[in-house]
Design a protein around this motif. Structure first.
Motif, PDB file in Angstrom:
ATOM      1  N   SER A 228       0.797  -1.222   0.000  1.00 17.50           N
ATOM      2  CA  SER A 228       0.000   0.000   0.000  1.00 17.50           C
ATOM      3  C   SER A 228       0.833   1.278   0.000  1.00 17.50           C
ATOM      4  O   SER A 228       0.608   2.159  -0.832  1.00 17.50           O
ATOM      5  N   PRO A 229       1.816   1.444   0.917  1.00 19.81           N
ATOM      6  CA  PRO A 229       2.585   2.689   0.875  1.00 19.81           C
ATOM      7  C   PRO A 229       3.395   2.866  -0.403  1.00 19.81           C
ATOM      8  O   PRO A 229       3.586   3.997  -0.860  1.00 19.81           O
ATOM      9  N   ALA A 230       3.851   1.769  -1.002  1.00 16.70           N
ATOM     10  CA  ALA A 230       4.579   1.878  -2.266  1.00 16.70           C
ATOM     11  C   ALA A 230       3.676   2.453  -3.349  1.00 16.70           C
ATOM     12  O   ALA A 230       4.064   3.371  -4.092  1.00 16.70           O
ATOM     13  N   VAL A 231       2.453   1.936  -3.445  1.00 18.32           N
ATOM     14  CA  VAL A 231       1.538   2.400  -4.473  1.00 18.32           C
ATOM     15  C   VAL A 231       1.045   3.813  -4.148  1.00 18.32           C
ATOM     16  O   VAL A 231       0.882   4.648  -5.041  1.00 18.32           O
ATOM     17  N   GLN A 232       0.830   4.105  -2.869  1.00 15.46           N
ATOM     18  CA  GLN A 232       0.418   5.455  -2.487  1.00 15.46           C
ATOM     19  C   GLN A 232       1.499   6.476  -2.838  1.00 15.46           C
ATOM     20  O   GLN A 232       1.197   7.612  -3.237  1.00 15.46           O
ATOM     21  N   ALA A 233       2.764   6.084  -2.721  1.00 13.70           N
ATOM     22  CA  ALA A 233       3.860   6.979  -3.113  1.00 13.70           C
ATOM     23  C   ALA A 233       3.803   7.280  -4.608  1.00 13.70           C
ATOM     24  O   ALA A 233       4.059   8.409  -5.045  1.00 13.70           O
ATOM     25  N   VAL A 234       3.443   6.266  -5.413  1.00 17.81           N
ATOM     26  CA  VAL A 234       3.298   6.473  -6.857  1.00 17.81           C
ATOM     27  C   VAL A 234       2.169   7.464  -7.133  1.00 17.81           C
ATOM     28  O   VAL A 234       2.319   8.409  -7.913  1.00 17.81           O
ATOM     29  N   ILE A 343      -5.533   6.626 -11.797  1.00 16.99           N
ATOM     30  CA  ILE A 343      -4.429   6.608 -10.840  1.00 16.99           C
ATOM     31  C   ILE A 343      -4.919   6.663  -9.396  1.00 16.99           C
ATOM     32  O   ILE A 343      -4.330   6.049  -8.503  1.00 16.99           O
ATOM     33  N   SER A 344      -6.054   7.337  -9.140  1.00 19.86           N
ATOM     34  CA  SER A 344      -6.572   7.433  -7.774  1.00 19.86           C
ATOM     35  C   SER A 344      -7.079   6.095  -7.256  1.00 19.86           C
ATOM     36  O   SER A 344      -7.218   5.912  -6.043  1.00 19.86           O
ATOM     37  N   LYS A 345      -7.362   5.145  -8.154  1.00 16.47           N
ATOM     38  CA  LYS A 345      -7.873   3.831  -7.765  1.00 16.47           C
ATOM     39  C   LYS A 345      -6.793   2.754  -7.782  1.00 16.47           C
ATOM     40  O   LYS A 345      -7.078   1.582  -7.552  1.00 16.47           O
ATOM     41  N   LEU A 346      -5.557   3.155  -8.043  1.00 12.84           N
ATOM     42  CA  LEU A 346      -4.497   2.167  -8.231  1.00 12.84           C
ATOM     43  C   LEU A 346      -4.250   1.346  -6.974  1.00 12.84           C
ATOM     44  O   LEU A 346      -4.133   0.117  -7.037  1.00 12.84           O
ATOM     45  N   ALA A 347      -4.130   1.989  -5.821  1.00 16.74           N
ATOM     46  CA  ALA A 347      -3.835   1.256  -4.590  1.00 16.74           C
ATOM     47  C   ALA A 347      -4.927   0.232  -4.302  1.00 16.74           C
ATOM     48  O   ALA A 347      -4.637  -0.926  -3.950  1.00 16.74           O
ATOM     49  N   GLU A 352      -6.566  -5.258  -3.712  1.00 16.91           N
ATOM     50  CA  GLU A 352      -7.625  -6.250  -3.872  1.00 16.91           C
ATOM     51  C   GLU A 352      -7.173  -7.403  -4.756  1.00 16.91           C
ATOM     52  O   GLU A 352      -7.525  -8.569  -4.517  1.00 16.91           O
ATOM     53  N   THR A 353      -6.378  -7.101  -5.767  1.00 17.92           N
ATOM     54  CA  THR A 353      -5.848  -8.163  -6.628  1.00 17.92           C
ATOM     55  C   THR A 353      -4.897  -9.061  -5.856  1.00 17.92           C
ATOM     56  O   THR A 353      -4.954 -10.298  -5.968  1.00 17.92           O
ATOM     57  N   ILE A 366       3.050  -9.787  -8.853  1.00 18.60           N
ATOM     58  CA  ILE A 366       2.454  -8.556  -9.383  1.00 18.60           C
ATOM     59  C   ILE A 366       3.553  -7.552  -9.671  1.00 18.60           C
ATOM     60  O   ILE A 366       4.451  -7.333  -8.848  1.00 18.60           O
ATOM     61  N   LEU A 367       3.492  -6.925 -10.833  1.00 14.00           N
ATOM     62  CA  LEU A 367       4.441  -5.884 -11.218  1.00 14.00           C
ATOM     63  C   LEU A 367       3.773  -5.021 -12.268  1.00 14.00           C
ATOM     64  O   LEU A 367       2.730  -5.381 -12.801  1.00 14.00           O
ATOM     65  N   GLY A 368       4.366  -3.864 -12.545  1.00 12.41           N
ATOM     66  CA  GLY A 368       3.740  -3.080 -13.597  1.00 12.41           C
ATOM     67  C   GLY A 368       4.189  -1.657 -13.694  1.00 12.41           C
ATOM     68  O   GLY A 368       4.987  -1.161 -12.886  1.00 12.41           O
ATOM     69  N   HIS A 369       3.644  -1.005 -14.724  1.00 11.92           N
ATOM     70  CA  HIS A 369       3.964   0.382 -15.070  1.00 11.92           C
ATOM     71  C   HIS A 369       3.003   1.292 -14.311  1.00 11.92           C
ATOM     72  O   HIS A 369       2.122   1.930 -14.888  1.00 11.92           O
ATOM     73  N   VAL A 370       3.191   1.358 -13.001  1.00  9.02           N
ATOM     74  CA  VAL A 370       2.184   1.978 -12.155  1.00  9.02           C
ATOM     75  C   VAL A 370       2.078   3.481 -12.348  1.00  9.02           C
ATOM     76  O   VAL A 370       1.103   4.092 -11.910  1.00  9.02           O
ATOM     77  N   GLY A 371       3.044   4.093 -13.009  1.00 12.50           N
ATOM     78  CA  GLY A 371       2.971   5.524 -13.252  1.00 12.50           C
ATOM     79  C   GLY A 371       1.775   5.924 -14.097  1.00 12.50           C
ATOM     80  O   GLY A 371       1.312   7.067 -14.024  1.00 12.50           O
ATOM     81  N   ASP A 372       1.245   4.982 -14.890  1.00 12.60           N
ATOM     82  CA  ASP A 372       0.026   5.278 -15.651  1.00 12.60           C
ATOM     83  C   ASP A 372      -1.109   4.321 -15.268  1.00 12.60           C
ATOM     84  O   ASP A 372      -2.021   4.069 -16.043  1.00 12.60           O
ATOM     85  N   GLY A 373      -1.052   3.796 -14.045  1.00 10.99           N
ATOM     86  CA  GLY A 373      -2.147   2.993 -13.524  1.00 10.99           C
ATOM     87  C   GLY A 373      -2.255   1.602 -14.086  1.00 10.99           C
ATOM     88  O   GLY A 373      -3.277   0.940 -13.930  1.00 10.99           O
ATOM     89  N   ASN A 374      -1.188   1.097 -14.700  1.00 10.11           N
ATOM     90  CA  ASN A 374      -1.189  -0.179 -15.412  1.00 10.11           C
ATOM     91  C   ASN A 374      -0.329  -1.187 -14.665  1.00 10.11           C
ATOM     92  O   ASN A 374       0.830  -0.919 -14.376  1.00 10.11           O
TER      93      ASN A 374
END
Length: 455
Positions: A228-234, A343-347, A352-353, A366-374
């Motif tokens: 969660s904090p990793a994705v929230q930082a993104v 992007i606001s729904k990424l975390a 959930e996944t 799980i991995l990905g190009h989280v800068g664009d929500g992917n």
């Protein structure tokens, strides 16, 4: 479906560059993921637009299915000849036709790979930035509307293809777009073909947008104790408008795979891989701002890769993450997912996944190009175990439904092919039927990559 008469006609056009050898048919019948081998009946190797046009005229007259083939790195079965027929391999159409330095664009053939193009551009101060990881062909990248690690800054193939030469189902050759920076002239046919997965025509020439090579580049990795904090930082990084060149997420299982595969020693925690492009002062400012965000969310100090060879090693590890994940289980194949959400729904989507995968018997880094929500889940299965494949596909289906519920899409970059065709009606509704009508109007005999993407 390719009779001896038709094969003789095709052979006349190609003068020895068409094959029915078992090894070549088998090579062109493989997928990078879980799909079973599906060899075509013949493989053609054209070298010119005129040859592609003649091939299509013959196939159109005899209703022979035709499937385009670049580097064969697609993940949803796009290049598999599920209805038999002819595979058109573009590997010999791999030239840079012209680089227009002053206008920052290049005209290329579809078989050139992104790495080969950038080698050609080394002395120009320009680069082609779209980087899906695999050394894919540009034609294949255009047809799947590919993106990758740098899309957060430079955009996807949609933004970087500005014109096309396309051979239609009946052999007609058309040109779309122009080298002008904008146009209000007619339908945007370039965008129609980009992402069409070879169902509407075969690309024989492309005009692509180039970008300046950055003065300064810095890359780094940092870890977090939880997802969660990793994705929230993104999310925070994107929302403050920090211009990242790359910002990639790997969960602890992906990091473990990378360590084992590439001999790295990252802590077994969720990580962000990041890269900054710009001037020396601009990069320094971006680094400082990102450091503040990382520390706010409890991330570790950066491990820097400032030298070119260190950066290349870092991104090679990231690009090899798919094969690293496969290596976690001997003999495994993957059902690969790639949903994209606002992007606001990424975390929420990632958490959930992760919980859904943890509750299942399927392993799924799980991995990905989280800068664009992917982001992706690499769902590892025994290719001979139908029950495992079903469980993985059920997981992937729930991921897709989750993405749609959050205002996202069933695929951010891998495309539809066969693997996600069953989900198209759920995302597009009546618009999917309209796609089918466009396909029927342009390819009434349904010979271009039949069985893929459209109803």
């Amino acid at each position: 479906m390719i009779s001896e008469t038709v094969y003789a006609e095709l052979s006349t056009v190609l003068e020895g560059r068409i094959s029915r050898s078992k090894s070549e048919l088998d090579q062109h019948g493989l997928s990078e993921t879980w799909f079973p081998p599906t060899p075509p009946e013949a493989v053609a190797y054209p070298e010119t637009t005129e040859e592609v046009s003649e091939l299509m005229k013959i196939c159109h007259a005899h209703e022979v299915p035709v499937t385009g083939f670049g580097a064969g790195t697609s993940l949803e079965g796009q290049t598999l000849a599920v209805k038999g027929g002819l595979v058109v391999d573009f590997s010999r159409m791999n030239r840079v036709i012209r680089v227009n330095d002053a206008d920052m664009d290049a005209v290329v053939q579809p078989g050139i790979t992104r790495e080969a193009l950038n080698v050609e551009l080394r002395t120009t101060g320009l680069m082609f930035p779209v980087d899906p990881g695999a050394n894919a062909s540009l034609g294949g990248m255009a047809m799947t509307r590919a993106s990758g690690t740098t899309a957060v800054k430079y955009g996807t193939m949609k933004e970087n293809v500005i014109g096309l030469e396309v051979v239609l189902a009946d052999g007609t050759v058309i040109h779309t777009g122009s080298r002008a920076r904008k146009s209000a002239s007619g339908y945007d046919l370039t965008s129609l073909f980009v992402g069409s997965e070879g169902t509407l025509g075969l690309i024989t020439e492309m005009t692509v947008r180039l970008h300046g090579q950055p003065e300064a580049i810095s890359a780094a990795v940092c870890s977090f104790d939880e997802i969660s904090p990793a994705v929230q930082a993104v999310i925070a990084t994107i929302q403050v408008g920090l211009p990242m060149a790359r910002i990639e997420f790997l969960d602890a299982e992906s990091v473990d795979a990378v360590n084992k595969y590439s001999g790295a020693d990252f802590p077994l925690k969720p990580h962000l891989f990041v890269e900054f492009h710009g001037s020396e002062s601009g990069v320094a400012e971006q680094v400082e701002m990102f450091g503040e965000i990382v520390h706010e969310f409890g991330g570790s100090d950066f491990q820097w890769a400032s030298k070119a060879e260190d950066r290349n090693a870092l991104w090679t590890m990231r690009h090899h993450a798919y094969w690293a994940c496969l290596a976690l289980r001997k003999g495994a194949k993957a059902v690969v997912t790639d949903i994209s959400v606002p992007i606001s729904k990424l975390a929420q989507a990632v958490e959930e996944t992760a919980a859904d995968i943890a509750a299942s018997p399927i392993d799924g880094p799980i991995l990905g190009h989280v800068g664009d929500g992917n982001f992706h889940a690499i769902l590892l299965v025994d290719p001979n175990d139908a029950e495992e494949i079903k469980l993985a596909k059920d997981l992937a289906h729930r991921m897709a439904e989750r993405a749609l519920a959050l205002g996202g899409t069933i695929t951010g970059e891998h495309g539809i092919g066969m693997g996600k065709k069953s989900l198209m009606a759920e995302e597009h509704g009546a618009a999917w039927g309209l796609m089918g009508q466009i396909k029927a109007a342009m390819d009434p005999k349904n010979i271009l990559n039949p069985g893929k993407m459209v109803p």
